[in-house]
Design a protein around this motif. Structure first.
Motif, short mmCIF file in Angstrom:
data_model
loop_
_atom_site.label_atom_id
_atom_site.label_comp_id
_atom_site.label_asym_id
_atom_site.label_seq_id
_atom_site.Cartn_x
_atom_site.Cartn_y
_atom_site.Cartn_z
N GLY A 26 -133.77 19.41 32.02
CA GLY A 26 -132.66 18.67 32.62
C GLY A 26 -131.59 18.23 31.64
N ARG A 27 -131.69 18.66 30.38
CA ARG A 27 -130.67 18.29 29.39
C ARG A 27 -129.47 19.21 29.52
N ARG A 28 -128.29 18.62 29.37
CA ARG A 28 -127.06 19.41 29.43
C ARG A 28 -126.98 20.37 28.26
N LEU A 29 -126.59 21.61 28.55
CA LEU A 29 -126.49 22.63 27.52
C LEU A 29 -125.06 22.87 27.06
N VAL A 30 -124.09 22.54 27.90
CA VAL A 30 -122.69 22.83 27.58
C VAL A 30 -121.86 21.57 27.73
N HIS A 31 -121.05 21.31 26.73
CA HIS A 31 -120.08 20.21 26.79
C HIS A 31 -118.70 20.77 26.53
N ILE A 32 -117.70 20.00 26.82
CA ILE A 32 -116.32 20.44 26.63
C ILE A 32 -115.55 19.41 25.83
N VAL A 33 -114.68 19.89 24.97
CA VAL A 33 -113.67 19.07 24.29
C VAL A 33 -112.35 19.75 24.56
N THR A 34 -111.41 19.04 25.14
CA THR A 34 -110.12 19.61 25.49
C THR A 34 -109.03 18.57 25.32
N ARG A 35 -107.83 19.03 25.35
CA ARG A 35 -106.68 18.13 25.25
C ARG A 35 -106.33 17.65 26.64
N ALA A 36 -106.11 16.36 26.78
CA ALA A 36 -105.76 15.77 28.06
C ALA A 36 -104.26 15.85 28.28
N LYS A 37 -103.87 15.76 29.52
CA LYS A 37 -102.45 15.66 29.83
C LYS A 37 -101.96 14.29 29.37
N SER A 38 -100.69 14.20 29.06
CA SER A 38 -100.17 12.92 28.54
C SER A 38 -100.15 11.82 29.60
N ASN A 39 -100.24 12.19 30.87
CA ASN A 39 -100.23 11.17 31.93
C ASN A 39 -101.63 10.80 32.42
N VAL A 40 -102.67 11.14 31.65
CA VAL A 40 -104.04 10.88 32.07
C VAL A 40 -104.29 9.38 32.20
N VAL A 41 -105.04 9.02 33.23
CA VAL A 41 -105.45 7.63 33.42
C VAL A 41 -106.97 7.58 33.51
N ALA A 42 -107.51 6.46 33.09
CA ALA A 42 -108.95 6.23 33.15
C ALA A 42 -109.16 4.75 33.43
N PHE A 43 -110.41 4.37 33.61
CA PHE A 43 -110.71 3.00 34.00
C PHE A 43 -111.75 2.39 33.08
N SER A 44 -111.55 1.13 32.77
CA SER A 44 -112.54 0.40 31.98
C SER A 44 -113.73 0.08 32.88
N ASP A 45 -114.77 -0.50 32.28
CA ASP A 45 -115.95 -0.89 33.06
C ASP A 45 -115.55 -1.95 34.08
N PRO A 46 -116.20 -1.94 35.24
CA PRO A 46 -115.88 -2.96 36.24
C PRO A 46 -116.33 -4.34 35.77
N PRO A 47 -115.70 -5.37 36.29
CA PRO A 47 -116.14 -6.72 35.93
C PRO A 47 -117.54 -6.98 36.46
N PRO A 48 -118.26 -7.92 35.86
CA PRO A 48 -119.62 -8.22 36.35
C PRO A 48 -119.59 -8.71 37.80
N LYS A 49 -120.68 -8.43 38.50
CA LYS A 49 -120.78 -8.88 39.89
C LYS A 49 -120.81 -10.40 39.92
N THR A 50 -120.09 -10.96 40.88
CA THR A 50 -119.96 -12.41 40.95
C THR A 50 -120.91 -13.04 41.95
N GLY A 51 -121.46 -12.24 42.85
CA GLY A 51 -122.30 -12.79 43.90
C GLY A 51 -121.48 -13.26 45.10
N ALA A 52 -120.17 -13.18 44.97
CA ALA A 52 -119.30 -13.57 46.09
C ALA A 52 -119.37 -12.51 47.18
N ARG A 53 -118.91 -12.87 48.35
CA ARG A 53 -118.91 -11.94 49.48
C ARG A 53 -117.98 -10.78 49.20
N GLY A 54 -118.29 -9.68 49.85
CA GLY A 54 -117.44 -8.51 49.74
C GLY A 54 -118.01 -7.49 48.76
#
Length: 151
Positions: A26-54
């Motif tokens: 089950g180990r990955r055999l192939v990985h990729i390294v490539t150049r990203a587009k200049s407009n690439v967006v990504a997201f940080s880790d979500p904030p911790p769960k608060t226990g609030a509704r929703g």
């Protein structure tokens, strides 16, 4: 190869296909390294769960990575590295961020030298930024060897 053609690989389906190539354990055999587009967006880790509704947030803050060259410049590290047969000093910032097209974390390396700035992305979260920069620089040697073998 036309300018920017390497960026064709920075698409979610390419990452998804390569993710499926696994050995018997089950180990990955192939990985990729490539150049990203200049407009690439990504997201940080979500904030911790608060226990609030929703429903808890599944993404953190949205980051336009090209803007980090200016806003996070103090966090960049410097290395001397041989690229394209020349010793160069480059600055880099390595971030593991959530990328929506693959619904998982991807390693992003923002790279700046005296003449240009670009963003690399890779599927192997254990690969160092230095190794990602080197791996990407090898593509030129590979492309040249393909051209030479076709003549």
């Amino acid at each position: 190869m036309p300018a920017g053609a390497g960026r064709l690989f920075c698409r979610g389906p390419v990452f998804a296909i390569l993710k499926q190539v696994r050995d018997d354990d089950g180990r990955r055999l192939v990985h990729i390294v490539t150049r990203a587009k200049s407009n690439v967006v990504a997201f940080s880790d979500p904030p911790p769960k608060t226990g609030a509704r929703g429903r808890p947030r599944i993404y953190g803050d949205k980051l336009k990575l090209i803007e980090l060259f200016d806003t996070q410049s103090l966090r960049f590290e410097q290395i001397n590295i041989e690229l394209y047969g020349q010793l160069k000093q480059v600055s880099f910032l390595c971030l593991d961020l959530f990328w929506k097209p693959v619904a998982e974390k991807v390693r992003f390396v923002l790279v700046a030298d005296a003449t240009e700035r670009f963003i690399l992305m890779g599927s192997d979260l254990t690969l160092s930024a230095r190794d990602m920069i080197l791996a990407y620089s090898y593509r030129f040697k590979i492309e040249v060897s393909f051209r030479c073998s076709n003549t």
